[in-house]
Scaffold this motif. Sequence first.
Motif, PDB file in Angstrom:
ATOM      1  N   UNK A 101       0.831  -1.206   0.000  1.00 54.99           N
ATOM      2  CA  UNK A 101       0.000   0.000   0.000  1.00 54.99           C
ATOM      3  C   UNK A 101       0.866   1.256   0.000  1.00 54.99           C
ATOM      4  N   UNK A 102       1.912   1.272   0.803  1.00 50.86           N
ATOM      5  CA  UNK A 102       2.817   2.426   0.823  1.00 50.86           C
ATOM      6  C   UNK A 102       3.451   2.634  -0.555  1.00 50.86           C
ATOM      7  N   UNK A 103       3.835   1.540  -1.198  1.00 48.99           N
ATOM      8  CA  UNK A 103       4.430   1.631  -2.535  1.00 48.99           C
ATOM      9  C   UNK A 103       3.413   2.162  -3.547  1.00 48.99           C
ATOM     10  N   UNK A 104       2.167   1.745  -3.438  1.00 52.66           N
ATOM     11  CA  UNK A 104       1.123   2.233  -4.351  1.00 52.66           C
ATOM     12  C   UNK A 104       0.886   3.728  -4.159  1.00 52.66           C
ATOM     13  N   UNK A 105       0.968   4.195  -2.913  1.00 53.54           N
ATOM     14  CA  UNK A 105       0.829   5.637  -2.661  1.00 53.54           C
ATOM     15  C   UNK A 105       1.979   6.416  -3.286  1.00 53.54           C
ATOM     16  N   UNK A 106       3.191   5.876  -3.170  1.00 55.20           N
ATOM     17  CA  UNK A 106       4.355   6.511  -3.799  1.00 55.20           C
ATOM     18  C   UNK A 106       4.179   6.512  -5.319  1.00 55.20           C
ATOM     19  N   UNK A 107       3.686   5.400  -5.871  1.00 52.60           N
ATOM     20  CA  UNK A 107       3.440   5.323  -7.315  1.00 52.60           C
ATOM     21  C   UNK A 107       2.449   6.394  -7.761  1.00 52.60           C
ATOM     22  N   UNK A 108       1.410   6.613  -6.966  1.00 48.43           N
ATOM     23  CA  UNK A 108       0.428   7.644  -7.302  1.00 48.43           C
ATOM     24  C   UNK A 108       1.087   9.019  -7.304  1.00 48.43           C
ATOM     25  N   UNK A 109       1.892   9.286  -6.286  1.00 44.64           N
ATOM     26  CA  UNK A 109       2.592  10.566  -6.240  1.00 44.64           C
ATOM     27  C   UNK A 109       3.516  10.760  -7.428  1.00 44.64           C
ATOM     28  N   UNK A 110       4.214   9.707  -7.801  1.00 48.78           N
ATOM     29  CA  UNK A 110       5.106   9.780  -8.964  1.00 48.78           C
ATOM     30  C   UNK A 110       4.305   9.996 -10.246  1.00 48.78           C
ATOM     31  N   UNK A 111       3.153   9.357 -10.346  1.00 46.73           N
ATOM     32  CA  UNK A 111       2.297   9.551 -11.518  1.00 46.73           C
ATOM     33  C   UNK A 111       1.824  11.005 -11.604  1.00 46.73           C
ATOM     34  N   UNK A 112       1.507  11.588 -10.462  1.00 42.06           N
ATOM     35  CA  UNK A 112       1.101  12.993 -10.444  1.00 42.06           C
ATOM     36  C   UNK A 112       2.243  13.866 -10.949  1.00 42.06           C
ATOM     37  N   UNK A 113       3.449  13.593 -10.480  1.00 42.26           N
ATOM     38  CA  UNK A 113       4.615  14.362 -10.929  1.00 42.26           C
ATOM     39  C   UNK A 113       4.854  14.211 -12.431  1.00 42.26           C
ATOM     40  N   UNK A 114       4.506  13.050 -12.983  1.00 45.49           N
ATOM     41  CA  UNK A 114       4.717  12.814 -14.414  1.00 45.49           C
ATOM     42  C   UNK A 114       3.764  13.644 -15.269  1.00 45.49           C
ATOM     43  N   UNK A 115       2.722  14.174 -14.657  1.00 46.95           N
ATOM     44  CA  UNK A 115       1.698  14.983 -15.333  1.00 46.95           C
ATOM     45  C   UNK A 115       0.894  14.179 -16.347  1.00 46.95           C
ATOM     46  N   UNK A 116       0.916  12.887 -16.218  1.00 42.13           N
ATOM     47  CA  UNK A 116       0.223  12.005 -17.148  1.00 42.13           C
ATOM     48  C   UNK A 116      -1.066  11.512 -16.493  1.00 42.13           C
ATOM     49  N   UNK A 117      -2.220  12.043 -16.908  1.00 39.88           N
ATOM     50  CA  UNK A 117      -3.464  11.653 -16.258  1.00 39.88           C
ATOM     51  C   UNK A 117      -3.783  10.167 -16.393  1.00 39.88           C
ATOM     52  N   UNK A 118      -3.361   9.547 -17.475  1.00 40.98           N
ATOM     53  CA  UNK A 118      -3.588   8.105 -17.627  1.00 40.98           C
ATOM     54  C   UNK A 118      -2.825   7.355 -16.533  1.00 40.98           C
ATOM     55  N   UNK A 119      -1.570   7.742 -16.295  1.00 40.53           N
ATOM     56  CA  UNK A 119      -0.779   7.110 -15.229  1.00 40.53           C
ATOM     57  C   UNK A 119      -1.418   7.380 -13.871  1.00 40.53           C
TER      58      UNK A 119
END
Length: 138
Positions: A101-119
Amino acid sequence: MATPYALTKEATYAIADNLAQASSLVLDLRIRLRTSLSNDEQALLEKHEDHLDMLVSLFRAYGIYLITEDAQQASSELVQAIDKGKARLKRTTDVKAGIDTAARLVDLGAAILSRDPVAVLEAAASLRSKPKKDAAAG
């Protein structure tokens, strides 16, 4: 070329605050399960906690920008997904599920930084889906 979509300052701070709370829950998990954590698991949870803290700082300093027509939908799903992850961290007694779960939260944050709404949508969906152990059990 797609138009960037900037979340309002209030929305950005709400997401950052929500991720800060998630980081705090990772710390709580490390403390709560400390007797059953291996050194590697302890280090991994601490790493995820640090990454969440870094993301919070970046979002507060620079805001959140997404790109394309899916940005509006992605931004509306962020808080729901983070809340799901926080709820999972609060109730878990399983070390591997907590790390996941912690890793998935980090993944979400990284996706936000990527500016890619699909991610962002994929990472949010990952947080909303049942963990593998829960899915197998029910």
